[in-house]
Design an enzyme around this catalytic site. Sequence first.
Site, PDB file in Angstrom:
ATOM      1  N   HIS A 130       0.851  -1.124  -0.028  1.00  0.00           N
ATOM      2  CA  HIS A 130      -0.054  -0.172  -0.099  1.00  0.00           C
ATOM      3  C   HIS A 130       0.808   1.315  -0.021  1.00  0.00           C
ATOM      4  O   HIS A 130       1.725   1.421   0.893  1.00  0.00           O
ATOM      5  CB  HIS A 130      -0.921   0.078   1.196  1.00  0.00           C
ATOM      6  CG  HIS A 130      -1.611  -1.143   1.449  1.00  0.00           C
ATOM      7  ND1 HIS A 130      -2.300  -1.584   2.715  1.00  0.00           N
ATOM      8  CD2 HIS A 130      -2.153  -2.498   0.807  1.00  0.00           C
ATOM      9  CE1 HIS A 130      -2.904  -2.750   2.699  1.00  0.00           C
ATOM     10  NE2 HIS A 130      -2.834  -2.869   1.405  1.00  0.00           N
TER      11      HIS A 130
HETATM   12  C1  LIG Z   1      -0.177  -8.564  -3.695  1.00  0.00           C
HETATM   13  C2  LIG Z   1      -1.000  -7.170  -3.162  1.00  0.00           C
HETATM   14  C3  LIG Z   1      -2.266  -7.454  -2.501  1.00  0.00           C
HETATM   15  C4  LIG Z   1      -3.000  -6.519  -2.190  1.00  0.00           C
HETATM   16  N1  LIG Z   1      -3.996  -6.691  -1.423  1.00  0.00           N
HETATM   17  C5  LIG Z   1      -4.924  -5.546  -1.162  1.00  0.00           C
HETATM   18  C6  LIG Z   1      -5.914  -6.063  -0.626  1.00  0.00           C
HETATM   19  O1  LIG Z   1      -6.335  -6.968  -0.481  1.00  0.00           O
HETATM   20  N2  LIG Z   1      -7.013  -4.791  -0.223  1.00  0.00           N
HETATM   21  C7  LIG Z   1      -6.761  -3.463  -0.641  1.00  0.00           C
HETATM   22  O2  LIG Z   1      -7.460  -2.504  -0.638  1.00  0.00           O
HETATM   23  N3  LIG Z   1      -5.228  -3.026  -1.504  1.00  0.00           N
HETATM   24  C8  LIG Z   1      -4.665  -4.437  -1.719  1.00  0.00           C
HETATM   25  N4  LIG Z   1      -3.324  -4.102  -2.344  1.00  0.00           N
HETATM   26  C9  LIG Z   1      -3.053  -2.466  -2.651  1.00  0.00           C
HETATM   27  C10 LIG Z   1      -3.937  -2.170  -3.845  1.00  0.00           C
HETATM   28  O3  LIG Z   1      -4.187  -3.311  -4.888  1.00  0.00           O
HETATM   29  C11 LIG Z   1      -3.206  -0.895  -4.620  1.00  0.00           C
HETATM   30  O4  LIG Z   1      -3.277  -0.105  -3.582  1.00  0.00           O
HETATM   31  C12 LIG Z   1      -3.837  -0.641  -5.742  1.00  0.00           C
HETATM   32  O5  LIG Z   1      -3.980  -1.572  -6.793  1.00  0.00           O
HETATM   33  C13 LIG Z   1      -3.378   0.857  -6.253  1.00  0.00           C
HETATM   34  O6  LIG Z   1      -4.238   1.234  -7.353  1.00  0.00           O
HETATM   35  P1  LIG Z   1      -3.311   2.025  -8.359  1.00  0.00           P
HETATM   36  O7  LIG Z   1      -4.319   2.276  -9.677  1.00  0.00           O
HETATM   37  O8  LIG Z   1      -2.565   3.238  -8.020  1.00  0.00           O
HETATM   38  O9  LIG Z   1      -1.956   0.911  -9.060  1.00  0.00           O
HETATM   39  P2  LIG Z   1      -2.305  -0.304  -9.577  1.00  0.00           P
HETATM   40  O10 LIG Z   1      -3.583  -1.134  -9.432  1.00  0.00           O
HETATM   41  O11 LIG Z   1      -0.978  -0.947  -9.276  1.00  0.00           O
HETATM   42  O12 LIG Z   1      -2.240   0.070 -11.277  1.00  0.00           O
HETATM   43  C14 LIG Z   1      -1.179   0.769 -11.946  1.00  0.00           C
HETATM   44  C15 LIG Z   1      -1.437   0.314 -13.244  1.00  0.00           C
HETATM   45  O13 LIG Z   1      -0.513   1.202 -14.107  1.00  0.00           O
HETATM   46  C16 LIG Z   1       0.345   0.679 -15.100  1.00  0.00           C
HETATM   47  N5  LIG Z   1       1.372   1.493 -15.361  1.00  0.00           N
HETATM   48  C17 LIG Z   1       2.371   2.111 -14.658  1.00  0.00           C
HETATM   49  N6  LIG Z   1       3.329   2.947 -15.280  1.00  0.00           N
HETATM   50  C18 LIG Z   1       2.978   2.893 -16.498  1.00  0.00           C
HETATM   51  C19 LIG Z   1       3.224   3.458 -17.786  1.00  0.00           C
HETATM   52  N7  LIG Z   1       4.268   4.198 -17.850  1.00  0.00           N
HETATM   53  N8  LIG Z   1       2.436   3.157 -18.841  1.00  0.00           N
HETATM   54  C20 LIG Z   1       1.431   2.513 -18.875  1.00  0.00           C
HETATM   55  N9  LIG Z   1       0.693   2.081 -17.792  1.00  0.00           N
HETATM   56  C21 LIG Z   1       1.713   2.015 -16.581  1.00  0.00           C
HETATM   57  C22 LIG Z   1       0.837  -0.570 -14.362  1.00  0.00           C
HETATM   58  O14 LIG Z   1       1.358  -1.541 -15.270  1.00  0.00           O
HETATM   59  C23 LIG Z   1      -0.473  -0.877 -13.621  1.00  0.00           C
HETATM   60  O15 LIG Z   1      -1.060  -1.679 -14.243  1.00  0.00           O
HETATM   61  C24 LIG Z   1      -2.690  -5.182  -2.532  1.00  0.00           C
HETATM   62  C25 LIG Z   1      -1.401  -5.042  -3.465  1.00  0.00           C
HETATM   63  C26 LIG Z   1      -0.721  -6.011  -3.871  1.00  0.00           C
HETATM   64  C27 LIG Z   1       0.548  -5.666  -4.636  1.00  0.00           C
END
Ligand SMILES: Cc1cc2nc3c(=O)[nH]c(=O)nc-3n(C[C@H](O)[C@H](O)[C@H](O)COP(=O)(O)OP(=O)(O)OC[C@H]3O[C@@H](n4cnc5c(N)ncnc54)[C@H](O)[C@@H]3O)c2cc1C
Length: 499
Positions: A435
């Site tokens: 997180h």
């Molecule tokens: C193993 C694991 C378990 C977790 N369990 C939980 C849970 O049970 N409950 C909960 O609330 N949270 C959980 N989390 C945390 C939660 O999943 C994250 O906080 C959340 O997904 C973050 O959202 P985001 O959109 O910021 O990033 P992400 O969901 O990680 O998405 C970001 C995306 O942007 C893409 N990206 C990055 N840079 C570029 C670029 N330059 N060009 C194109 N695409 C790009 C990446 O490939 C990725 O697909 C967990 C995380 C992990 C890793």
Amino acid sequence: MTRRLDGATLRGPLELTADVVVVGSGVAGAAFAREAAALGAAVVVVEAGRWFEPPDFPLASFDAMALMYRDLGASVVLGPMPAPYVQGRMVGGSSPINGAICWRLPRDVYDEWLTADPALRDALPWDELEAVTDSLETRLNVRPTDPTIAGRKNQLLARGAEALGLEHRPIRRNVSGCEGLGRCMQGCPNGRKLSVDATLLADAEAAGTRVVSAVEVRELDLSRGRCVGVRGVTPAGHSVRVKAASVVLAASAIQTPVLLMANGLRHGPVGQNFQCHPGVSMAGRFPEPVRMWEGATQGHEVIGLRHEGLKFEALGFGTAVLAGRLRGVGRELSREFDDMDHQLDWGAAVRAEARGRVLRMGRHPVVLFSPSARDVALFRRGLRVMGEMMLAAGADFVDPGVRGAVARTSKVADLVALEASGPRFAGAYTAAITHMFGTCRMGSDPQQSVVRPDFRHHAVQGLYVADSSVFPTSTGVNPQIPIMALATMCARRALRSPP
Ligand SMILES: Cc1cc2nc3c(=O)[nH]c(=O)nc-3n(C[C@H](O)[C@H](O)[C@H](O)COP(=O)(O)OP(=O)(O)OC[C@H]3O[C@@H](n4cnc5c(N)ncnc54)[C@H](O)[C@@H]3O)c2cc1C
Ligand code: SF4
């Protein structure tokens, strides 16, 4: 017209035009796209990773990490406690491989945000946040873990918490018909997890959104103080350009600040104020088989010490990951393998006060993080409480896994001593980080924040940040639902503003 375009199949350059281009298809990107498409915008989502469908998800943990996690799940924060920070890299971001735990943004955390910047009260009204959260929870079928698929590891956590008089409850999860196969972190093989690729992004696609996968965005097109599109590249090196009136960064709290810095946007504390919840874990052995890999991957939580910055969860790993905590070599190790069905791990998510920093090396992030003395004290306290819960639930012994401290023990006194006089050095502890927050935080003061309270970059027109980079602080709870809620609100503000 197909809504999906796989960058890996492109044989030449591609140019698209949209009202809004969203970088990243994870939790934030999918929520933004869904709302923007529902409001009538032509949306293109560009995602660095590829599409996976449930039948593609590998059985083994390390295969899953190699295919679906960024850097094999081995990106590491640098500092006294080099800990992996784990992220998905696929359509859906980290959602298809996360634990499916759902929390609403706690009111006390929201109040902290308002205390730090009262302008957020009008910009992010609590009533709107609650209403958006209600509707997301309905769409994602968020509800407490069904006791019939809880599995032993979750039941034992309930028993331990009860014995210590700590508030606990079945975890609320975004699943439908979960069979308790315990494989959430490799991707649910039967599609029972309602991850954003299968829900919010699917809704956006149904409303006309195009998703371009396997294209990494490298450049923001900037012209006279406006952001007018993005440029990316396919695995084969073909260029992809999307021209748009608005550009939304939803690439995560690590990659979003790197993209800004790589494009010369160093305005405000970009990359600073990195906050996270390092997770420490306690292993234990029970006299009866507990078969930790069975049951809902994470089905029970202890929330009675959340006010201290501690939250405990049952963990569910593949056996290859669990085996990392086994001891010995040769015959001893072989006996340990035979005994694995008696062993389990629980985790404490620590709301760390320390603030780290995301720097850029070329296109790559370097994350610096150094837990404070108070954070290390919380590691010790969390391990003590988990150990006591395990012993109270009937464990033969527990293993805190702290270097230079008590190893396997069945004595509460050893755990009390660990909390009181265990190592002060953060490097003695093994933690993992999933997180992450704060690296482009929002606020009304352009010196102290990167985006305005309406999510728009302070210095660039048409450029928005929708992911947890904007969070003024960490949440102390699992953040996916608050991220979706804020990204939804970001879409409303971005589409309301004049272009
Ligand atoms: C193993 C694991 C378990 C977790 N369990 C939980 C849970 O049970 N409950 C909960 O609330 N949270 C959980 N989390 C945390 C939660 O999943 C994250 O906080 C959340 O997904 C973050 O959202 P985001 O959109 O910021 O990033 P992400 O969901 O990680 O998405 C970001 C995306 O942007 C893409 N990206 C990055 N840079 C570029 C670029 N330059 N060009 C194109 N695409 C790009 C990446 O490939 C990725 O697909 C967990 C995380 C992990 C890793
Ligand atoms: S626990 Fe198993 S069945 Fe349930 S959502 Fe996770 S992987 Fe799917």
